[in-house]
Scaffold this motif. Sequence first.
Motif, short mmCIF file in Angstrom:
data_model
loop_
_atom_site.label_atom_id
_atom_site.label_comp_id
_atom_site.label_asym_id
_atom_site.label_seq_id
_atom_site.Cartn_x
_atom_site.Cartn_y
_atom_site.Cartn_z
N SER A 422 122.73 -4.58 39.84
CA SER A 422 123.85 -5.48 39.55
C SER A 422 125.15 -4.72 39.74
O SER A 422 125.17 -3.50 39.81
CB SER A 422 123.76 -6.01 38.11
OG SER A 422 123.80 -4.95 37.17
N THR A 427 127.67 -7.82 44.61
CA THR A 427 128.52 -8.95 44.97
C THR A 427 128.97 -8.84 46.43
O THR A 427 128.99 -9.84 47.16
CB THR A 427 129.75 -9.01 44.05
OG1 THR A 427 129.32 -9.12 42.70
CG2 THR A 427 130.65 -10.18 44.40
N GLN A 430 126.19 -9.85 48.71
CA GLN A 430 126.04 -11.31 48.69
C GLN A 430 127.11 -12.00 49.53
O GLN A 430 126.83 -12.94 50.27
CB GLN A 430 126.07 -11.80 47.24
CG GLN A 430 124.87 -11.34 46.42
CD GLN A 430 125.05 -11.55 44.93
OE1 GLN A 430 126.17 -11.48 44.41
NE2 GLN A 430 123.96 -11.80 44.22
N GLN A 431 128.35 -11.52 49.43
CA GLN A 431 129.44 -12.09 50.22
C GLN A 431 129.19 -11.89 51.71
O GLN A 431 129.37 -12.82 52.52
CB GLN A 431 130.77 -11.46 49.81
CG GLN A 431 131.23 -11.83 48.41
CD GLN A 431 132.49 -11.07 48.01
OE1 GLN A 431 132.84 -10.06 48.61
NE2 GLN A 431 133.17 -11.56 46.99
N ALA A 442 124.64 -17.44 44.63
CA ALA A 442 126.00 -17.21 44.13
C ALA A 442 126.35 -15.73 44.20
O ALA A 442 125.50 -14.87 43.97
CB ALA A 442 126.10 -17.71 42.68
N ASP A 444 127.31 -13.42 42.38
CA ASP A 444 127.46 -13.13 40.96
C ASP A 444 127.17 -11.68 40.60
O ASP A 444 127.16 -11.31 39.42
CB ASP A 444 126.54 -14.05 40.15
CG ASP A 444 125.06 -13.91 40.56
OD1 ASP A 444 124.76 -13.06 41.43
OD2 ASP A 444 124.23 -14.66 40.01
N SER A 446 124.36 -10.10 40.83
CA SER A 446 123.01 -9.89 40.32
C SER A 446 122.02 -10.00 41.47
O SER A 446 121.91 -11.04 42.12
CB SER A 446 122.68 -10.93 39.24
OG SER A 446 121.36 -10.76 38.76
#
Length: 552
Positions: A422, A427, A430-431, A442, A444, A446
């Motif tokens: 995390s 993040t 993920q982006q 999302a 987020d 995680s």
Amino acid sequence: MPRRAAAHTGRRSSVLAALAVTALSATGTPAAAATAAHLPATPADGRHTMNQAFVQAAGRFDVPRDLLAAVGYGETHLDGHTGQPSQANGYGVMHLANNPANRSLEKAAAITGEPLSRLRRDTAVNILGGAAVLRSYADRLGLDGDERDDIDAWYPAVAQYSGTTGRAATRYADTVYAFLTHGFAATVPGGEQISVTARPVAQRKGAHSATVAPEKRTLPATAGRAPITPYPSALWVPADAHNFTVGRTARIDKVIIHVTQGSYTGSIKWFQDPTAEVSAHYVVRSSDGQVTQTVRDSDTAYHAKEANSSALGIEHEGYIDDPSWFTDTMYRASAALTSALCDKYGIPKDRAHIIGHSEAPGTDHTDPGRYWDWNRYMGFVEGDSSSGNGGSNSNGSSGGSTSGSSDGLGFASYPLLQSGASGAQVTAVQQLLSTQGFAAGAADGSFGAATLSAVKAYQTTRGLPAGGIVGPKTWTALLSAGSTPTLRQGDSGADVKRLQRSLTAALGTTVDAVGTFGPVTAKAVRTYQIRQGLAVTGIASSNTWAALHAGR
């Protein structure tokens, strides 16, 4: 910690292959066994070059030359310590060991017919012995001639050479294959240059001699995520219960900096040995800043004698007399860990509370030694990302953030991330995945099931190992995705920032992502081009971008 431990002595040592839990077999000789009569002729000056030694030993025992060199590099950075033994009684470039748990020195003698004295002190003979031991493991695994020509097939044999088992053996083999993937160049004592050319990572299907796709067979995964730690990306490999005390008798009020006098994997394994009587809370790897936690913060590790009850100990891979181990990535990763620990436990970020092992009360150790750059390290701990650059960023312009993180994608380093991790770097992954059309869920921070599925899909599409772990290759491909403009010194803008971030991931050394192409960025481009076998121009053109896009 006790003087008997392999870590923290003034003498360089390798514990990487010396701390075995399974004794080596005293029998079994490869079909290609060499004897003294088979050794290469000695030059007129009485010495073999190390390059000659690797080539000749590899040929004698049918071991890939680059694999043999990578094992030696992982053990000792190719420094034989003039025949002096390590604390684990290991010798030479290949760290042939003679201790109750690891008898690789005697095994090498039985196979080669060489006396122990030559195997200890003669670099060429020591390398020959290392090749002999590796070949014996290949024979035990049943590798035939064609398989021995495939560098990927040697992965289990390399794991056995570590002298360890389980996750530690897997981590050792992974490190050796990382050297094969990225390549390396080393200047050994005497000034000779030893190098291994980088190989791109490939899937097992269609892999060939110019790529790396190791056959791991049934070897276990490297490690799980560390429990309840302020540094979520840390891996967790617990020390043996004999090497620490559950709980504490004092409040945590300091962080102590150590140097392992050995390898990352070997030190972690040493802490798992019930006879070691030593441990640390964290270990940091030199090449990429990877962190492993071995003792919970709430427990008392055995690392600094009188200070154990109130201190957190951080080990750093390397040797106190060799500054090459103290990489920018290691400094930054360790400083981020120390800063997080200080924030969690209310420890002042100053040199009265962040100290070296040599400064701990009651110690007789000298680490981290004179080459540890305290000014640089403390600057990073205090949040100065340009520490060590004279107050300017690495492109020569003053001010600005090293990571250029206003969009959440820039960091001083890009650590290994896996399911369960995390934080801000998750993040960012993920982006990047979502922007490139992969449904990571999302953003987020995680690393859950959706992110894992997206990472695997991305890796499969890009021809990367689809294990779902975000390492240097995946980071490089994600960060570099986009157009391929030709960039050179004097250019600026978002594409330059993208290039700088990609190089940070690919090289494992921070290239400040400020969006200005200065001389340090040009040097980083040249370094990357050398590693990839590209034309060395210092200009990022289509060929350089193509290599970055491939995650090389």
